[in-house]
Motif scaffolding. Structure first.
Motif: not given
Length: 425
Positions: A250-260, A268-278, A284-285
């Motif tokens: 979801r938007v606002g979730d804390a994530v880690r980027v691996l292997p970095l 934000a989460i985008d799909r085509f011209e819309e924004s998603l909350e989850e 595919a996003v």
């Protein structure tokens, strides 16, 4: 409507292609021009009735030999569900094709001839289904018309197969009597099978509930492409495109980027011209992060609190698919896992599966065409691999020949280790 993917398998002449053709025909999924073409082909074969097996046996060699060689995919839908069928070949020499067809299936439909009962290929295909994490199996006891619609014979075959399934750890088995040539008990019930009180094959396929482990698995997002439009409208846009392999974010979730290893938040989460909350498994996003990080294709986003670590050694069941080479210890290969590619060395061939006896032979010298064996790999660069039973999408990989760039094998991860010392654990 939800989607059910299933693979059909069975011995030669058990009627797989005829069953699929009849299923498509009786559910009115065949176009008129296709039906006309099949009718002409049937007449050319000297048949009085239409040969519905020709709907799936598309290769010339298949039609000439009356067998399935390649994996044929067919799509159909009913008012209750959509389906993708993978018609896998029955010959042992095409084991790799069976593995390919079953790799994305949620259910296996295995046919047996009521006269022959459970044969070697039945055990082989059941073992492969279990190996590939398919826990739902429908045993279709075909050609019941040739045994006089005998309930006694059906019960014998059912009891024998349930014993095989139990030995393989397949815990969800349905057994259905039918006759594919006439269509009895596929879509419509047959009066000859009035002693059978269960569902027709189509009724079962429409109502069976299959679990998707990827939806309940921890969040995994392999980055496929970094999007930077460099336009006046979006001068600072940086998005990471890909498909959510498992879990949800979801938007606002804390994530880690691996292997970095860097931590950040989902902006934000985008799909085509819309924004998603989850976004969840299969979506595919494009994900935008709160911080600009040096992450590109092959990176994996995971939840910040997830303790998963990139693996530098994996142990996996590998189906060897190359006709030209064998797999041996000390050999170098390329491993393609999700969107990441790395070199690897075969540290050990742990065992090889004897399909005939359903037993494992320890420490083989090599794996040849269609062999399946447990292999320990040491990776030159780490990958975020999960166990295949927990998540197919991040537990599977392919092996590539470094010289020819040909795909030579398919693997299912069984154990991982975050350091190369001592191999996978």
């Amino acid at each position: 409507m939800d989607l059910l993917r299933f693979v059909t398998a069975g011995s030669v002449d058990d009627g797989k292609s005829t069953l699929i053709g009849r299923l498509l025909y009786d559910t009115r999924q065949v176009f008129e021009d296709t039906l006309a073409s099949i009718e002409r082909a049937s007449q050319a074969q000297g048949l009085d009735e239409i040969n519905l097996a020709l709907l799936t046996d598309g290769l010339r060699a298949e039609r000439e030999q009356g067998i399935t060689i390649d994996v044929a995919y067919r799509y159909f839908a009913t008012p209750r569900r959509k389906f993708i069928i993978a018609d896998a070949p029955g010959h042992v020499q095409y084991t790799r094709n069976m593995v390919t067809g079953a790799s994305t299936a949620q259910l296996a439909l295995i046919l047996v001839d009521a006269r022959k009962g459970v044969v070697e290929q039945t055990r082989r295909h059941s073992a492969l289904a279990a190996l590939l994490g398919i826990h739902h199996v429908v045993l279709s006891v075909n050609k019941m018309d040739l045994v006089g619609w005998s309930e006694e014979r059906f019960r014998e075959v059912e009891a024998e197969y349930r014993g095989v399934a139990a030995s393989l750890g397949i815990d969800r088995v349905a057994v259905i009597p039918l006759a594919a040539l006439t269509g009895a008990n596929l879509v419509h019930r047959a009066s000859e099978l009035d002693w059978y009180g269960g569902p027709t094959l189509l009724e079962f396929l429409e109502t069976v509930q299959v679990r998707n482990p990827a939806r309940s698995a921890p969040f995994r997002f392999p980055v496929q492409y970094v999007i930077r439009p460099q336009s006046r409208e979006f001068p600072d846009y940086r998005g990471y495109a890909g498909t959510v392999a498992a879990g949800a974010v979801r938007v606002g979730d804390a994530v880690r980027v691996l292997p970095l290893g860097a931590a950040t938040q989902v902006a934000a989460i985008d799909r085509f011209e819309e924004s998603l909350e989850e976004a969840s498994a299969g979506d595919a996003v494009t994900i935008r992060l709160a911080d600009e990080l040096d992450a590109g294709r092959g990176a994996m986003f995971v939840a910040a609190g997830d303790p998963v670590a990139p693996a530098s050694a994996i142990e996996a069941d590998v189906c060897w698919m190359s006709e030209d080479t064998c797999l041996a210890e000390g050999q170098q290969v390329l491993v393609k896992h999700t969107t990441r590619r790395t070199r690897a060395v075969v540290e050990q061939l742990v065992d090889r599966l004897d399909i005939h006896r359903l037993a494992r032979e320890p420490f083989p010298e090599r794996l040849g065409l269609n062999d399946i064996g447990r292999v320990r790999l040491r990776l030159m660069e780490p990958v975020v691999a999960d166990l295949y039973d927990a998540c197919r999408e991040t537990g599977a990989f392919i092996l590539i020949d470094p010289a020819t760039r040909h795909t030579t094998g398919a693997g299912m991860t069984r154990a991982v280790a975050s350091n190369a010392k001592g191999g996978a654990e």
